[in-house]
Write a protein that holds these residues in place. Structure first.
Motif, short mmCIF file in Angstrom:
data_model
loop_
_atom_site.label_atom_id
_atom_site.label_comp_id
_atom_site.label_asym_id
_atom_site.label_seq_id
_atom_site.Cartn_x
_atom_site.Cartn_y
_atom_site.Cartn_z
N LEU A 118 0.82 -1.21 0.00
CA LEU A 118 0.00 0.00 0.00
C LEU A 118 0.86 1.27 0.00
N THR A 119 2.00 1.22 0.71
CA THR A 119 2.82 2.44 0.79
C THR A 119 3.47 2.79 -0.55
N LYS A 120 3.39 1.87 -1.51
CA LYS A 120 3.98 2.17 -2.82
C LYS A 120 2.97 2.71 -3.82
N ILE A 121 1.71 2.74 -3.44
CA ILE A 121 0.67 3.11 -4.42
C ILE A 121 0.45 4.62 -4.41
N PHE A 122 0.55 5.22 -5.59
CA PHE A 122 0.35 6.67 -5.67
C PHE A 122 -1.12 7.03 -5.42
N GLY A 123 -1.32 8.17 -4.74
CA GLY A 123 -2.68 8.62 -4.43
C GLY A 123 -3.06 8.33 -2.99
N ILE A 124 -2.15 7.64 -2.27
CA ILE A 124 -2.41 7.34 -0.85
C ILE A 124 -1.54 8.24 0.01
N LYS A 125 -2.19 9.00 0.90
CA LYS A 125 -1.43 9.93 1.74
C LYS A 125 -0.80 9.20 2.92
N SER A 126 -1.61 8.39 3.60
CA SER A 126 -1.06 7.64 4.74
C SER A 126 -1.94 6.43 5.01
N ILE A 127 -1.39 5.49 5.78
CA ILE A 127 -2.18 4.32 6.17
C ILE A 127 -2.01 4.07 7.67
N SER A 128 -3.01 3.44 8.24
CA SER A 128 -2.92 3.04 9.65
C SER A 128 -3.48 1.64 9.82
N PRO A 147 14.93 6.82 -15.14
CA PRO A 147 13.94 6.11 -14.31
C PRO A 147 13.31 7.03 -13.25
N VAL A 148 14.13 7.95 -12.74
CA VAL A 148 13.59 8.89 -11.74
C VAL A 148 12.55 9.80 -12.40
N ALA A 149 12.87 10.24 -13.63
CA ALA A 149 11.91 11.10 -14.35
C ALA A 149 10.59 10.36 -14.54
N GLY A 150 10.69 9.07 -14.89
CA GLY A 150 9.48 8.27 -15.08
C GLY A 150 8.67 8.18 -13.80
N MET A 151 9.36 7.95 -12.70
CA MET A 151 8.67 7.81 -11.42
C MET A 151 7.98 9.13 -11.03
N GLU A 152 8.66 10.25 -11.30
CA GLU A 152 8.07 11.55 -10.97
C GLU A 152 6.74 11.75 -11.72
N MET A 153 6.72 11.33 -12.98
CA MET A 153 5.48 11.50 -13.76
C MET A 153 4.41 10.53 -13.30
N MET A 154 4.83 9.30 -12.97
CA MET A 154 3.85 8.32 -12.50
C MET A 154 3.20 8.82 -11.21
N LYS A 155 3.99 9.53 -10.43
CA LYS A 155 3.48 10.07 -9.17
C LYS A 155 2.36 11.09 -9.40
N ARG A 156 2.38 11.73 -10.56
CA ARG A 156 1.31 12.68 -10.87
C ARG A 156 0.12 11.99 -11.53
N GLY A 157 0.05 10.68 -11.43
CA GLY A 157 -1.12 9.97 -11.94
C GLY A 157 -0.99 9.54 -13.39
N VAL A 158 0.18 9.82 -13.98
CA VAL A 158 0.36 9.55 -15.41
C VAL A 158 0.78 8.09 -15.63
N LYS A 159 0.19 7.48 -16.64
CA LYS A 159 0.59 6.12 -17.02
C LYS A 159 1.77 6.23 -17.98
N ILE A 160 2.76 5.34 -17.84
CA ILE A 160 3.87 5.44 -18.80
C ILE A 160 4.06 4.14 -19.56
#
Ligand code: ATP
Ligand code: MG
Length: 407
Positions: A67-77, A191-204
């Motif tokens: 879960l901690t790897k999925i973008f769009g999740i702020k925190s988990i408990s 790869p870092v550039a790709g991850m940054e874009m994926m973090k904004r919800g973009v599919k690559i």
């Protein structure tokens, strides 16, 4: 005590007004996909949070890890759920507190979402604090800096109790921001550039230029491994491997040695554009970073960019190299990127490339030969592989077979 639920808080989703429903649906789907291969979980999505029910067979740590790897999740408990019955709530708080170490301090933090609950916030806090102090003698209350903050959320459907809030990956759910094509070299940056874009919800999808025999199978495997690491976050990623040798040879034959780098990049971009059109993506992503190498001056970018009108996203453009390395380490690509297998650019890099290419000269050198057919041919002979987190290269498979034989 074993947790029975995980509470998932959404990231920036709350800001997205009318889009919220679509965003939560995509996030729910991404969570389901990520947990699919694990047993004992069920996902329930609410307007502003999600609950994962954990059954007996669930591996709580692995679920949280994913879960901690999925973008769009702020925190988990990780949470315990009980009924609104006061005795049940007390009993759960006491069992939880019994696990705290000798001399620890605690605080009760009540959130009374269901306003019809019989006690008010303050009364419930006092009741619970009192019963813990009475039942577990090695603990004290500290409201300012407690070792454990016991959070109690009273909701219509039940009461949730937890002490830990773990940061999520943040960003927006993958798949809510359109599709891009990432130019993925074997280096640290892309790869870092790709991850940054994926973090904004973009599919690559990724594209890699490969020049055998000047670049080895190992260089290709390295890019496959980088794609595999990126796919751990977002599910399968398509990698398009372009045979680039013919173009690269021709560039070196017909272009002035100081300008081969500029033309190489321009040809890469032209092939990228053809693939982009084919897969229905809307932007190109690369790992360019201003001032880093010869091809990354503004004048150079201007000359390279000229072959396309497709938007090129450069999420690392202004970062310091140190920060890029830090990010690469965080996402787990650094160790792979620094393996010493040459990519096609390193091998063909001229000794003294022009850092401020004169645009007219770029065009002039390229006009000696018509590259159209070679560009089209490279795009037509692309090899596409879909890579997920369990992907194995041919080499991995033969190593596995060898190990099987031995043992
Ligand atoms: P990286 O660490 O990402 O390789 P770099 O600092 O080495 O970046 P360059 O080699 O100039 O910089 O490449 C700039 C960008 O061009 C890369 O970030 C990548 O997006 C793209 N690129 C370079 N070589 C390739 C390749 N062989 N295949 C696909 N894309 C490439
Ligand atoms: Mg590079």
């Amino acid at each position: 005590m074993k947790y029975d639920h995980i509470l998932v808080r959404y990231g920036e989703l709350t800001l997205k007004g009318t889009n919220r429903k679509r965003f939560t649906n995509v996030l729910k789907e991404n969570v389901i996909q990520s947990l699919r291969s694990l047993e004992g979980t069920r996902v329930k999505c609410e307007r502003d949070r999600m609950f994962i029910s954990l059954f007996e067979e669930a591996n709580v740590n692995e679920v949280m890890n994913r879960l901690t790897k999925i973008f769009g999740i702020k925190s988990i408990s990780p949470v315990f759920k009980t009924t609104q019955n006061l005795e049940d709530i007390k009993q759960l708080c006491v069992s939880l507190a019994k696990d705290f170490a000798n001399g620890d301090t605690f605080k009760i933090d009540v959130k009374r979402v269901d306003k019809s609950f019989s006690l008010d916030t303050y009364q419930l806090q006092r009741e619970l604090g009192g019963v813990i102090l009475k039942s577990v003698d090695h603990l004290k209350v500290d409201v300012k800096r407690p070792t454990h903050n016991i959070k109690v959320e009273v909701r219509k459907e039940g009461v949730y109790i937890y002490t830990k809030v773990i940061d999520g990956a943040g960003g927006l759910p993958t798949g809510t921001g359109g599709k891009t094509l990432l130019q993925l070299s074997g280096g640290i940056d892309s790869p870092v550039a790709g991850m940054e874009m994926m973090k904004r919800g973009v599919k690559i999808e990724a594209i890699h230029f490969h020049s055998p025999p000047f670049t080895s199978e190992k260089a290709k495997d390295k890019v496959i491994e980088l794609t595999r690491i990126l796919s751990e976050r977002v599910g399968p990623i398509k990698l398009h491997i372009v045979p680039f040798t013919a173009l690269q040879k021709q560039i070196n034959k017909s272009v002035h040695p100081r300008y081969t780098m500029t033309t190489t990049r321009r040809m890469m971009l032209r092939v990228t554009d053809i693939i982009l059109e084919r897969i229905g993506a809307n932007a190109i992503v690369n790992g360019e970073n201003l001032g880093q190498v010869a091809s990354q001056t503004l004048k150079s970018m201007y000359a390279i960019n000229d072959v396309t009108s497709t938007p090129i996203l450069r999420p690392l453009i202004s970062l310091d190299k140190e920060d890029i390395i830090k990010k690469a380490k965080e996402i787990g690509t650094f160790e792979v990127s620094i393996q010493p297998y040459e990519d096609c650019c390193t091998i063909f890099t001229p000794k003294n490339p022009v850092t401020e290419p004169d645009f007219d000269k770029v065009v002039k050198y390229e006009s000696v030969f018509n590259f159209d057919d070679l560009v089209q041919e490279a795009a037509d002979n692309v090899e596409t592989i879909e890579i997920n987190k369990d992907y194995k290269t041919e080499k991995d498979k033969s190593t596995d077979a060898l190990i099987d034989e031995l043992f």
